[in-house]
Design a protein around this motif. Structure first.
Motif, short mmCIF file in Angstrom:
data_model
loop_
_atom_site.label_atom_id
_atom_site.label_comp_id
_atom_site.label_asym_id
_atom_site.label_seq_id
_atom_site.Cartn_x
_atom_site.Cartn_y
_atom_site.Cartn_z
N THR A 1 -8.28 -2.87 12.20
CA THR A 1 -6.38 -3.74 12.26
C THR A 1 -5.92 -2.28 12.98
O THR A 1 -6.27 -1.08 12.78
N HIS A 2 -4.78 -2.01 13.84
CA HIS A 2 -3.93 -1.36 14.25
C HIS A 2 -5.09 -0.37 15.34
O HIS A 2 -5.77 0.04 14.72
N GLY A 3 -4.39 -0.36 15.86
CA GLY A 3 -5.01 1.02 17.03
C GLY A 3 -6.33 0.39 17.95
O GLY A 3 -5.92 -1.04 18.82
N THR B 1 1.04 -1.20 -0.03
CA THR B 1 0.27 -0.18 -0.38
C THR B 1 0.84 1.21 0.42
O THR B 1 0.84 2.33 -0.50
N HIS B 2 2.05 1.20 0.86
CA HIS B 2 2.70 2.75 1.39
C HIS B 2 3.67 2.14 1.35
O HIS B 2 4.06 1.02 2.48
N GLY B 3 5.17 3.00 1.76
CA GLY B 3 6.67 2.79 1.68
C GLY B 3 7.13 3.30 3.45
O GLY B 3 7.85 2.58 3.93
N GLY C 1 -5.25 -0.12 3.65
CA GLY C 1 -3.82 0.21 4.42
C GLY C 1 -4.22 2.03 5.41
O GLY C 1 -4.91 1.90 5.91
N ASP C 2 -2.79 2.24 5.35
CA ASP C 2 -2.94 3.88 6.36
C ASP C 2 -3.96 4.44 5.44
O ASP C 2 -3.57 4.80 4.27
N TYR C 3 -4.73 5.18 5.94
CA TYR C 3 -5.50 6.72 5.21
C TYR C 3 -6.13 8.01 5.86
O TYR C 3 -5.80 7.57 7.18
N ALA D 1 8.33 4.65 11.91
CA ALA D 1 6.13 4.67 11.97
C ALA D 1 5.32 5.55 11.72
O ALA D 1 6.87 6.86 12.36
N ASP D 2 4.22 6.14 11.41
CA ASP D 2 4.04 6.60 11.29
C ASP D 2 3.15 7.33 12.24
O ASP D 2 2.58 6.35 12.37
N ALA D 3 2.82 8.38 12.33
CA ALA D 3 1.57 8.26 13.09
C ALA D 3 0.75 10.25 13.52
O ALA D 3 0.22 10.55 13.29
N SER E 1 6.89 1.64 7.17
CA SER E 1 8.41 0.19 7.01
C SER E 1 7.21 -1.14 7.83
O SER E 1 7.40 -2.20 8.00
N ASP E 2 5.99 -0.67 8.24
CA ASP E 2 5.00 -1.58 8.66
C ASP E 2 5.11 -1.92 7.76
O ASP E 2 3.90 -3.39 7.94
N HIS E 3 4.72 -1.44 6.41
CA HIS E 3 3.73 -2.00 5.38
C HIS E 3 4.39 -2.89 4.24
O HIS E 3 3.83 -3.64 3.37
N ALA E 4 6.24 -2.08 4.29
CA ALA E 4 6.81 -2.29 2.82
C ALA E 4 7.49 -2.77 4.23
O ALA E 4 8.83 -2.12 3.79
ZN LIG Z 1 0.66 1.85 9.55
#
Ligand SMILES: [Zn+2]
Ligand SMILES: [Zn+2]
Length: 343
Positions: free
Chosen positions: A300-302, A34-36, A110-112, A341-343, A38-41
Motif C-alpha cells: 500500500t502507498h506509493g 499506528t501513528h499521528g 503503518g509507515d516504517y 503528510a510525511d515523506a 494525518s493520513d493515519h490518525a
Molecule cells: Zn503515511
C-alpha cells in the motif's frame, strides 16, 4: 472457511473478530492507530487505541477524543482477536500492529523505516503469515545514505550559508522529520530557530519526556540579528512565503526521500535538497518483508503495482491494498496533498 483476520472496507482495514479498524480514513467506533500523521490518525472515531508514546501528538492534533494507551509489546484481547503494537521506527511512538486470530497472524506496518534514527523506537521485524506493508519508496532508485552522512551535508550547508551571510531555512514536516533533523544539527554552529508549527510538536514531545535540543521559537518580535549563525526549522509549506521575509537573505533546504528523484528538487522551490526519509528505502522494504517470514504480502502507498509484481517474482503471494490516498503522494511530490503528510 473462517473470515480473514483483516478485510478491506471502504473505511479502511477491518478486523471482524475484534470489531475494530486499523488507521481508518472514515469515522468508525473503534480505531487502532499506528501513528499521528494525518493520513493515519483521522478525526471522528469513537475511540483511539495507540501507544503511550504516540497518543500525546494524536491528542494535540485531533483535540478532545476518547483514547486508550498500550505499551509496546503488550498484548490485548479485543473480541476474539489478540493485538499488540511493535516499534516501526518511523517517528517517535509509531507502531506496527500485530493481530492474531485463531493462530493466524497478520502485521500491519503503518509507515516504517529500518534505519535507527536515534529518536524513534527502532524498527523490529515481527514474524507473521501476512504482512501489510507500505511501499512509498518501492523502487530500486531509492537508496538512502546513512543518516550521519546526510547530517554532515546539512551541517556543512548551514556553516557555508552562515559564512555567506545567509540564513539557512530548512523545510521539514512538523511531526517526526523536524525533530529528527533537530537532533542531528550541530549546536556548535549556532542556535536553531523554529516556526510555530514545528515548535508546537516539539513542546508536545518534550512534555512526554522526549529529550530534544534547545530551540528558539520565532515570534513577531524575533530579530534575526540577535541570533547570529542561526538556522531556521520550518514546515515545507512555509518555504517561499512572506513569513520568511523577516530573515533577510536566506538559503532554503528541504529534506525528503523525494529528493532522490531527478527534477523534484527544482519543483520544490528549495535551493538545496537532502535525501532523507522516515520511510524505508528499496533495501529496507525488502529486508523488512523477508524478516517477517510472511508468505503473503499486501502493499500500500506509493509504487504498489511495480512493487507487487517484484514481490510476486520473488515467489510471494502479493497483492495491492488500495487506500483512499493511493497515488497522490506519487503523482505530486511537489504539492503534497497534505502539508503535514510525511515523506
Ligand atoms: Zn503515511
Ligand atoms: Zn507517517
Amino acid at each position: 472457511m473462517a473470515d480473514p483476520v483483516l478485510i478491506h472496507t471502504d473505511r479502511g482495514l477491518y478486523c471482524p473478530a475484534g470489531d475494530f479498524h486499523i488507521d481508518p480514513w472514515r469515522p468508525v467506533d473503534r480505531a487502532l492507530i499506528t501513528h499521528g500523521h494525518s493520513d493515519h490518525a483521522r478525526p471522528g472515531h469513537g475511540s483511539y487505541l495507540a501507544t503511550h508514546a504516540a497518543l500525546p501528538v494524536i491528542r494535540h492534533r485531533l483535540g478532545p477524543i476518547t483514547t486508550e494507551a498500550i505499551a509496546f509489546g503488550e498484548t490485548r484481547r479485543i473480541g476474539t482477536a489478540t493485538v499488540s503494537f511493535h516499534p516501526a521506527g518511523h517517528v517517535p511512538g509509531s507502531a506496527q500492529i500485530r493481530v492474531e486470530v485463531g493462530g493466524e497472524v497478520w502485521v500491519v506496518s503503518g509507515d516504517y523505516k529500518t534505519e535507527a534514527d536515534g529518536l524513534s523506537e527502532p524498527f523490529e521485524p515481527i514474524r507473521c503469515h501476512t504482512f501489510v506493508t507500505e511501499c512509498t519508496f518501492g523502487l530500486p532508485v531509492f537508496s538512502w545514505a546513512p543518516q550521519a552522512e546526510i547530517a554532515h551535508q546539512i551541517n556543512t550547508w548551514w556553516r557555508a550559508s552562515a559564512a555567506q551571510g545567509r540564513v539557512p531555512v530548512l523545510g521539514a514536516y512538523a511531526l517526526g522529520k523536524a525533530q529528527r533533523l533537530l537532533s542531528l544539527l550541530d549546536p556548535a554552529i549556532g542556535p536553531v530557530l523554529t516556526h510555530g508549527a514545528v515548535e508546537a510538536t516539539n513542546a508536545v514531545m518534550r512534555a512526554q519526556g522526549i529529550s530534544l535540543p534547545d530551540t528558539v521559537p520565532v515570534t513577531q518580535a524575533t530579530a534575526i540579528k540577535d541570533h547570529p549563525g542561526a538556522l531556521v526549522l520550518a514546515p515545507p509549506s512555509a518555504l517561499g512565503t512572506p513569513w520568511m521575509r523577516r530573515f533577510g537573505a536566506t538559503s532554503t533546504g528541504f529534506a525528503s526521500g523525494w529528493m532522490g528523484l531527478r527534477g523534484v528538487r527544482r519543483r520544490r522551490a528549495a535551493d538545496r535538497g537532502f535525501v532523507m526519509s522516515d520511510h524505508a528505502d528499496w533495501t529496507g522494504l525488502n529486508t523488512a518483508i523477508r524478516e517477517t517470514g510472511a508468505t503473503r504480502v499486501f502493499v500500500t502507498h506509493g509504487y504498489t503495482a511495480i512493487f507487487r509484481r517484484w514481490l510476486a517474482e520473488q515467489g510471494l503471494d502479493a497483492h495491492i491494498l488500495e487506500t483512499e490516498f493511493e497515488g497522490e503522494e506519487l503523482d505530486r511530490p511537489d504539492t503534497s496533498p497534505d502539508p503535514e503528510a510525511d515523506a
